[in-house]
Enzyme design. Sequence first.
Site, PDB file in Angstrom:
ATOM      1  CG  ASP A 161       0.032   0.860   8.000  1.00  0.00           C
ATOM      2  OD1 ASP A 161       0.184  -0.255   8.528  1.00  0.00           O
ATOM      3  OD2 ASP A 161      -1.080   1.317   7.683  1.00  0.00           O
ATOM      4  CG  ASP A 165      -2.077   0.966   1.108  1.00  0.00           C
ATOM      5  OD1 ASP A 165      -2.445   1.318  -0.028  1.00  0.00           O
ATOM      6  OD2 ASP A 165      -2.613   1.376   2.155  1.00  0.00           O
ATOM      7  CG  ASN A 186       0.657   3.899   4.260  1.00  0.00           C
ATOM      8  OD1 ASN A 186       0.179   4.337   5.309  1.00  0.00           O
ATOM      9  ND2 ASN A 186       0.055   2.973   3.539  1.00  0.00           N
TER      10      ASN A 186
END
EC number: 2.7.11.1
Length: 324
Positions: A215, A198, A203
């Site tokens: 993350d 992701d 992030n």
Amino acid sequence: MKDFNFSSLAPETIIDGLEGAGFQVDSGLLALNSYENRVYQFHDENRQKFVCKFYRPGRWQLQQIQEEHDFSFQLDEHELPIVAPLKRDGVSIFHHQGFHFAVFPCRGGRIFEVDNLEQLEWMGRFVGRIHAVSSQQSFQTRPIISTQESLFDARQVLMDCQMVPLGLQTPFFTILEQAIDIASARYQPTRQIRLHGDCHAGNILWTDAGPHFVDLDDCKTGPAIQDLWMMLSGDRQQQLLQIDTLLSGYEEFFSFDTSELSLIESLRTMRVVHYMAWLARRWQDPAFPRNFPWFNTEKYWEQQILALKEQVATLQEPPLSLMP
């Protein structure tokens, strides 16, 4: 198991869990921007800041959370700037009243500038280093990026959720079907490795020492391009320059199969469709109607019809190719 919407996760429950795991809370709990899990910042009696993450019950199996943590530890051991969870007596997953949770050191930073070519080249080197490590072994329990989950299962969720207005159902599901047909036919990955999964600007945090990830909650198996394409923006010419810049840094540490460039628009389609289905799945969690009030409106679904039409057109264009 607790209700999926965290209705029983009160502040005293969080503090009791943290203190039971050996973390002293000497401040209030500051809720951070997270919808899938519940994430809070706090500090201890020494004014040291931490972040705790309470995992959404039922989303991951315990073994899958442990694989996420082990991946973080492995990257950290190779001196990659990943914010790995903390351990107490060799344990990084803690349990309290049916919840699994983890605690991380608090690491701040600036927003990653997706249009900054210098930062893009740095990110290319960063992701290349990650993939050089991640390719050395495989996940055993984490999910694999698939058209079944991201397209076909997601379509069924959207058909069952009864949130698409009646007058828009025919145009919406017609264009959705076209997008799914083209994207699923064109998604034919070859080499698949462990991924961050992701890798978008939210992030990635930037400091004077460079970038770091905060993350790994969506780490999974898939093609390397998954950790690169979300850093592209703008028109086709801008994206060509950006991917060339990313890969010039990436290939200092890991080889890239340029055939994966043809997967970008399929992956983008999968993300768009999966996101709509994710909102539908989570709508009974009170946090979602509160934070995404536009999802349950006719205007939103009209916009999705237009967005899917544009995506169908893009899927049929030639894929990006590297500059000569």
